[in-house]
Design a protein around this motif. Structure first.
Motif, PDB file in Angstrom:
ATOM      1  N   THR A 149      32.211   3.639  -7.159  1.00 31.69           N
ATOM      2  CA  THR A 149      33.489   4.114  -6.612  1.00 31.69           C
ATOM      3  C   THR A 149      34.059   3.131  -5.592  1.00 31.69           C
ATOM      4  OG1 THR A 149      32.472   5.355  -4.785  1.00 31.69           O
ATOM      5  CG2 THR A 149      32.707   6.489  -6.913  1.00 31.69           C
ATOM      6  N   PHE A 150      33.218   2.174  -5.134  1.00 36.02           N
ATOM      7  CA  PHE A 150      33.663   1.197  -4.140  1.00 36.02           C
ATOM      8  C   PHE A 150      34.145  -0.101  -4.781  1.00 36.02           C
ATOM      9  CE2 PHE A 150      30.087   3.214  -1.484  1.00 36.02           C
ATOM     10  CZ  PHE A 150      30.914   4.242  -1.076  1.00 36.02           C
ATOM     11  N   ALA A 151      33.512  -0.505  -5.881  1.00 37.69           N
ATOM     12  CA  ALA A 151      33.834  -1.796  -6.506  1.00 37.69           C
ATOM     13  C   ALA A 151      33.163  -1.866  -7.865  1.00 37.69           C
ATOM     14  CB  ALA A 151      33.349  -2.961  -5.626  1.00 37.69           C
ATOM     15  N   ALA A 152      33.554  -2.869  -8.655  1.00 38.15           N
ATOM     16  CA  ALA A 152      32.893  -3.109  -9.940  1.00 38.15           C
ATOM     17  C   ALA A 152      31.413  -3.382  -9.681  1.00 38.15           C
ATOM     18  CB  ALA A 152      33.539  -4.302 -10.638  1.00 38.15           C
ATOM     19  N   THR A 153      30.558  -2.602 -10.336  1.00 32.33           N
ATOM     20  CA  THR A 153      29.123  -2.647 -10.028  1.00 32.33           C
ATOM     21  C   THR A 153      28.320  -2.964 -11.281  1.00 32.33           C
ATOM     22  OG1 THR A 153      29.384  -1.031  -8.246  1.00 32.33           O
ATOM     23  CG2 THR A 153      27.167  -1.318  -9.135  1.00 32.33           C
ATOM     24  N   THR A 154      27.422  -3.937 -11.145  1.00 34.81           N
ATOM     25  CA  THR A 154      26.497  -4.285 -12.235  1.00 34.81           C
ATOM     26  C   THR A 154      25.074  -4.195 -11.708  1.00 34.81           C
ATOM     27  OG1 THR A 154      26.600  -6.646 -11.704  1.00 34.81           O
ATOM     28  CG2 THR A 154      28.144  -5.822 -13.366  1.00 34.81           C
ATOM     29  N   ARG A 155      24.130  -4.087 -12.634  1.00 38.19           N
ATOM     30  CA  ARG A 155      22.721  -3.988 -12.263  1.00 38.19           C
ATOM     31  C   ARG A 155      21.928  -5.095 -12.956  1.00 38.19           C
ATOM     32  NH1 ARG A 155      19.194   0.311 -10.619  1.00 38.19           N
ATOM     33  NH2 ARG A 155      20.783   1.935 -10.961  1.00 38.19           N
ATOM     34  N   VAL A 156      21.076  -5.795 -12.202  1.00 41.91           N
ATOM     35  CA  VAL A 156      20.143  -6.777 -12.763  1.00 41.91           C
ATOM     36  C   VAL A 156      18.768  -6.120 -12.759  1.00 41.91           C
ATOM     37  CG1 VAL A 156      19.099  -9.048 -12.534  1.00 41.91           C
ATOM     38  CG2 VAL A 156      21.505  -8.716 -11.934  1.00 41.91           C
ATOM     39  N   ASN A 157      18.193  -5.958 -13.928  1.00 41.29           N
ATOM     40  CA  ASN A 157      16.988  -5.170 -14.095  1.00 41.29           C
ATOM     41  C   ASN A 157      15.922  -5.987 -14.811  1.00 41.29           C
ATOM     42  OD1 ASN A 157      15.246  -3.024 -14.049  1.00 41.29           O
ATOM     43  ND2 ASN A 157      16.410  -1.724 -15.448  1.00 41.29           N
ATOM     44  N   GLY A 158      14.745  -5.406 -14.965  1.00 40.22           N
ATOM     45  CA  GLY A 158      13.658  -6.033 -15.697  1.00 40.22           C
ATOM     46  C   GLY A 158      12.463  -5.111 -15.721  1.00 40.22           C
ATOM     47  N   ALA A 159      11.502  -5.412 -16.598  1.00 38.30           N
ATOM     48  CA  ALA A 159      10.330  -4.551 -16.741  1.00 38.30           C
ATOM     49  C   ALA A 159       9.393  -4.639 -15.542  1.00 38.30           C
ATOM     50  CB  ALA A 159       9.570  -4.913 -18.015  1.00 38.30           C
ATOM     51  N   ASN A 160       9.467  -5.743 -14.789  1.00 44.03           N
ATOM     52  CA  ASN A 160       8.620  -5.937 -13.619  1.00 44.03           C
ATOM     53  C   ASN A 160       9.316  -6.909 -12.671  1.00 44.03           C
ATOM     54  OD1 ASN A 160       7.989  -8.656 -14.617  1.00 44.03           O
ATOM     55  ND2 ASN A 160       6.675  -7.601 -16.093  1.00 44.03           N
ATOM     56  N   ARG A 161       8.698  -7.193 -11.546  1.00 42.96           N
ATOM     57  CA  ARG A 161       9.314  -8.041 -10.530  1.00 42.96           C
ATOM     58  C   ARG A 161       9.575  -9.458 -11.031  1.00 42.96           C
ATOM     59  NH1 ARG A 161       4.846  -7.323  -6.053  1.00 42.96           N
ATOM     60  NH2 ARG A 161       5.007  -5.246  -6.964  1.00 42.96           N
ATOM     61  N   TYR A 162       8.765  -9.928 -11.976  1.00 46.00           N
ATOM     62  CA  TYR A 162       8.938 -11.289 -12.483  1.00 46.00           C
ATOM     63  C   TYR A 162      10.157 -11.367 -13.405  1.00 46.00           C
ATOM     64  CZ  TYR A 162       4.248 -10.993 -10.689  1.00 46.00           C
ATOM     65  OH  TYR A 162       3.166 -10.735  -9.866  1.00 46.00           O
ATOM     66  N   GLU A 163      10.325 -10.346 -14.223  1.00 51.02           N
ATOM     67  CA  GLU A 163      11.508 -10.318 -15.090  1.00 51.02           C
ATOM     68  C   GLU A 163      12.784 -10.112 -14.275  1.00 51.02           C
ATOM     69  OE1 GLU A 163      11.353  -7.734 -18.412  1.00 51.02           O
ATOM     70  OE2 GLU A 163       9.527  -8.635 -19.257  1.00 51.02           O
ATOM     71  N   VAL A 164      12.727  -9.270 -13.252  1.00 49.88           N
ATOM     72  CA  VAL A 164      13.901  -9.089 -12.397  1.00 49.88           C
ATOM     73  C   VAL A 164      14.280 -10.414 -11.757  1.00 49.88           C
ATOM     74  CG1 VAL A 164      14.762  -8.013 -10.284  1.00 49.88           C
ATOM     75  CG2 VAL A 164      13.478  -6.651 -11.933  1.00 49.88           C
ATOM     76  N   SER A 165      13.291 -11.143 -11.274  1.00 44.20           N
ATOM     77  CA  SER A 165      13.541 -12.430 -10.619  1.00 44.20           C
ATOM     78  C   SER A 165      14.184 -13.429 -11.573  1.00 44.20           C
ATOM     79  CB  SER A 165      12.220 -12.986 -10.075  1.00 44.20           C
ATOM     80  OG  SER A 165      12.381 -14.284  -9.558  1.00 44.20           O
ATOM     81  N   THR A 166      13.641 -13.541 -12.776  1.00 47.17           N
ATOM     82  CA  THR A 166      14.195 -14.515 -13.725  1.00 47.17           C
ATOM     83  C   THR A 166      15.569 -14.076 -14.234  1.00 47.17           C
ATOM     84  OG1 THR A 166      12.944 -13.483 -15.541  1.00 47.17           O
ATOM     85  CG2 THR A 166      11.950 -15.377 -14.452  1.00 47.17           C
ATOM     86  N   ASN A 167      15.752 -12.773 -14.458  1.00 46.76           N
ATOM     87  CA  ASN A 167      17.061 -12.298 -14.911  1.00 46.76           C
ATOM     88  C   ASN A 167      18.130 -12.543 -13.851  1.00 46.76           C
ATOM     89  OD1 ASN A 167      15.997 -11.475 -17.341  1.00 46.76           O
ATOM     90  ND2 ASN A 167      15.737  -9.339 -16.719  1.00 46.76           N
ATOM     91  N   LEU A 168      17.750 -12.386 -12.596  1.00 52.43           N
ATOM     92  CA  LEU A 168      18.688 -12.645 -11.510  1.00 52.43           C
ATOM     93  C   LEU A 168      19.056 -14.126 -11.453  1.00 52.43           C
ATOM     94  CD1 LEU A 168      20.197 -11.342  -9.166  1.00 52.43           C
ATOM     95  CD2 LEU A 168      18.178 -11.729  -7.747  1.00 52.43           C
ATOM     96  N   ALA A 169      18.060 -14.992 -11.615  1.00 51.73           N
ATOM     97  CA  ALA A 169      18.329 -16.432 -11.610  1.00 51.73           C
ATOM     98  C   ALA A 169      19.206 -16.831 -12.790  1.00 51.73           C
ATOM     99  CB  ALA A 169      17.013 -17.206 -11.641  1.00 51.73           C
ATOM    100  N   ARG A 170      18.952 -16.235 -13.947  1.00 49.11           N
ATOM    101  CA  ARG A 170      19.804 -16.530 -15.115  1.00 49.11           C
ATOM    102  C   ARG A 170      21.237 -16.077 -14.854  1.00 49.11           C
ATOM    103  NH1 ARG A 170      16.992 -17.897 -19.748  1.00 49.11           N
ATOM    104  NH2 ARG A 170      14.735 -17.494 -19.740  1.00 49.11           N
ATOM    105  N   ASN A 171      21.378 -14.957 -14.172  1.00 50.13           N
ATOM    106  CA  ASN A 171      22.710 -14.465 -13.838  1.00 50.13           C
ATOM    107  C   ASN A 171      23.423 -15.439 -12.894  1.00 50.13           C
ATOM    108  OD1 ASN A 171      24.442 -12.834 -11.740  1.00 50.13           O
ATOM    109  ND2 ASN A 171      24.435 -11.581 -13.600  1.00 50.13           N
ATOM    110  N   LEU A 172      22.713 -15.953 -11.922  1.00 54.25           N
ATOM    111  CA  LEU A 172      23.314 -16.884 -10.960  1.00 54.25           C
ATOM    112  C   LEU A 172      23.701 -18.203 -11.610  1.00 54.25           C
ATOM    113  CD1 LEU A 172      21.049 -16.483  -7.799  1.00 54.25           C
ATOM    114  CD2 LEU A 172      23.394 -15.720  -8.075  1.00 54.25           C
ATOM    115  N   TYR A 173      22.874 -18.644 -12.550  1.00 55.66           N
ATOM    116  CA  TYR A 173      23.089 -19.958 -13.162  1.00 55.66           C
ATOM    117  C   TYR A 173      23.554 -19.833 -14.614  1.00 55.66           C
ATOM    118  CZ  TYR A 173      21.008 -22.063  -9.062  1.00 55.66           C
ATOM    119  OH  TYR A 173      20.765 -22.479  -7.773  1.00 55.66           O
ATOM    120  N   ALA A 174      24.415 -18.882 -14.837  1.00 54.50           N
ATOM    121  CA  ALA A 174      24.923 -18.657 -16.194  1.00 54.50           C
ATOM    122  C   ALA A 174      25.808 -19.796 -16.668  1.00 54.50           C
ATOM    123  CB  ALA A 174      25.681 -17.330 -16.259  1.00 54.50           C
TER     124      ALA A 174
END
Length: 573
Positions: free
Chosen positions: A472-497
């Motif tokens: 309700t405040f802004a366009a919101t997306t979620r970076v997720n993963g099966a564990n902390r390692y997948e979350v970390s890599t998915n976030l990095a891929r998002n940053l360096y798309a």
């Protein structure tokens, strides 16, 4: 010139090495069963593993020695898990070994560790050599002779052992010295990389074959034990190769495989792997600071406790936004390494993160010796601290983006901190298991008026109810993963798309300090910071490193934080 090499294990002298080999293999990482067909005579071990001067800590070596003689334990003081002796100082020797400072009653683990550091030969290599030469790791009551010639150094196949090299300390040091000497800029030894004829046995009638030796480490093994296993030795991997068998290099390879994983792992093609080799989290934060800010003065230094994570989690993003490092303090004291770094940095101001329970007032007062401006950013809880830090980043508001992560645990927030630091935007911690935001956090995000909100972590970390409110405040997306390692890599891929990072930094995912301080370095260097499994490379982490096509990976922390197999890029499963 006499070649000082270990005795070769031919069939007549096979002794207890082969007899105990199969029973003592204790894998430390998941690995496929090996056969003789897996042995590559031209590449027995990678240079990266062989010449790793930080492969094991002293504590790891001691634990490893104790595990080899479990469950009965040592019977005599010669047993390596209990052995101690006085050592003497050896001066630095050209470009081979640095100085070894002697000590009183040093344990076998300490001697092995110090030789590893001085000569740049992996403790794993030294341990395996002790076993393949004299079965010393599994011996609960080694004989005097086993200790006298423990590494087989100065024991050629055609003459008695040289008495001047007797003794455990002598043997370990001189063997490492010799291993290193084979690969110095002025190479020495019969075998060097390239096509070489290598016999199967000291008896030339047993024959041999041409071998393309592909690296210095494998050449060093052949200079030390100049025979390769014949077909019979490889067919009977834990037994005899007949009258023409020679088992030294085969046993080295087999022990190493069983205890430490594949010795041929050498990282990724074209990727240089280095390590910030430090003793603890405080040294780590200063080493990271030196890498990120080689020149002084700096505009600001953020300081947070190294004892607990909540207050410090969002400090990395604030430090990156304002162009300064994040250093960790040890309770009520400023460690000497941090003191030296503060003096070097000469900060224009210092920001202390957390209340008096995290950083005592006495420390805040002492910090005035390093900077004319010292302020504290605190709050009633971790959530208020994160909001206060966000205000130091963007006091005027609004902001383009806000990262949101749970304050109940650190892995997702570490990734969020790295991303927020890279984009120089705030990170806000929330009680993610609640069904909705508390009023203070909701009002704060409205005040920031972000155009975009990125949630880091899955619905267990930040609930669907909180996500719905954020939308309700802004366009919101979620970076997720099966564990902390997948979350970390998915976030990095998002940053360096749309662009590639310059390098990848790895920090353990089981504790927070290295990744916290490293988030500033990653942001400053336009690099990706990934949290890693501490004992091997998670498949998602390995995939990200490969896809980013970087030419360098740096480990933040010593082998206690990230084991040697992480440096060697050994896949977890």
């Amino acid at each position: 010139m006499q070649h000082h090499r270990g005795r070769t294990r031919i069939v007549g002298a096979l002794s207890v090495v082969v007899a105990t080999l199969a029973a003592t293999l204790v894998p430390t990482v998941a690995a496929n069963a090996i056969t003789g067909a897996d042995f590559d005579p031209g590449h027995i071990i990678s240079d990266l593993q062989f010449y790793d001067n930080a492969a094991m800590s002293e504590a790891e070596i001691q634990s490893f020695l104790e595990a080899r003689v479990a469950p009965t334990g040592c019977v005599t003081s010669n047993c390596l898990a209990a052995f101690k002796m006085d050592t003497f100082t050896r001066a630095a020797d050209r470009n081979i070994c640095t100085e070894y400072t002697g000590g009183s009653q040093e344990s076998a683990a300490r001697i092995i560790y110090k030789v590893q550091r001085a000569c740049g030969i992996s403790a794993r290599v030294l341990l395996v050599t002790l076993q393949k030469e004299q079965s010393l790791l599994t011996a609960t009551a080694p004989t005097s002779w086993q200790m006298t010639a423990s590494m087989g150094y100065g024991c050629p196949d055609t003459a008695p052992c040289d008495a001047q090299f007797y003794g455990f300390y002598n043997q370990v040091y001189k063997a490492a010295w010799q291993f290193k000497r084979y690969s110095t800029p002025d190479p020495w030894g019969t075998y060097q990389p390239g096509n070489r004829y290598i016999q199967y046995n000291p008896n030339p009638d047993c024959g041999g074959s041409w071998v393309n030796i592909r690296n210095n480490a494998t050449a060093a093994l052949y200079n030390y034990t100049p025979y390769q296993p014949n077909a019979a030795s490889l067919a009977n991997l834990y037994g005899s190769g007949g009258s023409c068998g020679a088992h030294g290099n085969r046993n080295f390879w087999t022990y190493y495989h069983g205890w430490f994983g594949d010795p041929e792992y050498g990282g990724l093609p074209g990727v240089t792997v280095t390590r910030f080799d430090v003793a603890n989290r405080y040294e780590s934060s200063t080493r990271i600071s030196q890498e990120a800010f080689p020149s002084a003065p700096v505009p600001v230094v953020y300081l947070a406790t190294g004892h607990n994570y909540p207050d410090a989690l969002t400090a990395g993003a604030a430090a990156a936004r304002q162009g300064g490092p994040l250093l960790l303090i040890d309770g009520a004291s400023i460690r000497p390494v941090v003191d030296a770094e503060l003096k070097r940095l000469r900060p224009q101001r210092i920001v202390v993160v957390g209340g008096p329970e995290s950083v005592p007032e006495s420390v805040v007062q002492a910090l005035s010796a390093y900077s004319p401006s010292v302020t504290r950013v605190g709050g009633a809880d971790r959530y208020e601290v994160s909001r206060s830090l966000a205000l130091t980043m963007n006091p005027q508001g609004p902001v383009n983006e806000v990262f949101v992560a749970t304050g109940s645990n650190y892995p997702d927030a570490l990734g969020a901190g790295m991303a927020a630091g890279y984009r120089k935007v705030p990170i806000v911690l929330v009680p993610g298991t609640d069904t909705a935001l508390d009023a203070a956090t909701a009002d704060f995000i409205r005040r920031l008026a972000p155009q975009k909100i990125t949630i880091v972590g899955g619905p267990v970390s930040v609930s669907p109810g909180v996500e719905a409110q954020l939308k309700t405040f802004a366009a919101t997306t979620r970076v997720n993963g099966a564990n902390r390692y997948e979350v970390s890599t998915n976030l990095a891929r998002n940053l360096y798309a749309t662009q590639r990072p310059t390098t990848v930094y790895l920090a353990t995912g089981l504790t927070y300090p290295d990744a916290l301080a490293g988030s500033v370095l990653a942001a400053r260097k336009s690099a990706a910071l990934l949290v890693s499994h501490p004992y091997c490379i998670h498949p998602s982490t390995l995939s990200a490193i490969t896809d980013f096509k970087v030419n360098s990976v740096t480990l933040l922390g010593g082998p206690v934080s990230l084991a040697a197999n992480v440096k060697y890029m050994v896949r977890c499963w």
